[in-house]
Design an enzyme around this catalytic site. Sequence first.
Site, PDB file in Angstrom:
ATOM      1  N   GLU A 204       0.821  -1.217   0.000  1.00 12.71           N
ATOM      2  CA  GLU A 204       0.000   0.000   0.000  1.00 12.71           C
ATOM      3  C   GLU A 204       0.858   1.272   0.000  1.00 12.71           C
ATOM      4  OE1 GLU A 204      -3.588   2.269   2.481  1.00 12.71           O
ATOM      5  OE2 GLU A 204      -2.496   0.623   3.419  1.00 12.71           O
TER       6      GLU A 204
ATOM      7  N   LYS B 275      -2.796  -2.125  -2.779  1.00 11.00           N
ATOM      8  CA  LYS B 275      -3.826  -1.228  -2.265  1.00 11.00           C
ATOM      9  C   LYS B 275      -3.398   0.190  -2.608  1.00 11.00           C
ATOM     10  CE  LYS B 275      -6.535   0.053   1.812  1.00 11.00           C
ATOM     11  NZ  LYS B 275      -6.995  -0.334   3.164  1.00 11.00           N
TER      12      LYS B 275
END
Length: 298
Positions: free
Chosen positions: A176, A213
Amino acid sequence: MNTAEMTAKMAEGKGFIAALDQSGGSTPKALAGYGIEADAWSDEAGMYGLIHAMRSRIIRSTAFDGARVIGAILFERTMDGEVDGVAVPAALIAKGVVPFIKIDKGLEDEANGVQLMKPMPDLDALLTRSKALGVYGTKERSVINSANAEGIAAVVAQQFAVGWQVLAHGMMPIIEPEVNIKSATRAACDTLLLAEILKQLDALADGQKVMLKLSLPVVAGTFDPLTIHPKVLRVVALSGGYKRPEACAELARNKGIIASFSRALLEDLRFQMSDAEFDAALGEAIDAIYAGSTVKTD
């Protein structure tokens, strides 16, 4: 679900991932949004007890099921807790929800337009313990604030280095590198980030896969090359500060990307609600996020 079944659900399942991983710094804000102010606890244990009660209420809700919520990201203390006497990962698996754990320990101060992750010296022990509890994968977050090529390259390199460590434990990393949606150079950040991720994916061995993500891009479709990449199991999006209607609308514009929302999932839930009111509000949020994840616009 065994590991192969969890992999299949992550690769092909219709739905989204719930982010239930607010940690120490963000917990008071999450509780305030839930209608519990800071004077409701006197120490850290009390604070974490209240946030665990909120998460337990979500997990046991009839609105929260594996048909629409295919995964959930947990804070370490939540992973170690129980829901009605059952370990949280096992309670999720029983509902058909794949468990993940947040592993980062927060962010370094900004340098070169980015915030790298703080060191994680005990990561191997945490991964061993998490896997033993049935946790499928991990999530770690960095932040990109401006379009600095050197900084973005450093963020992505660090993310993948941690990802390789996770893969070595037989777990699935969610990488992420969040782009701050308030960045004045956000579109350029998206472009630089895409290029760096593609470089790192090329370095993975054949058969290795990661999840990603990402912040929803300025230009819809920017991350299409990642959604079809053979070394990416799934691309998920964070809400990044958008309110739920806007987050879902932006999500629907990006084919192949599903949600992994936190604030946008929880924003209408209140401690004071009856169980029926709570389930209805959670169900409405889940319906909206599910639609944004599965019904795409042109």
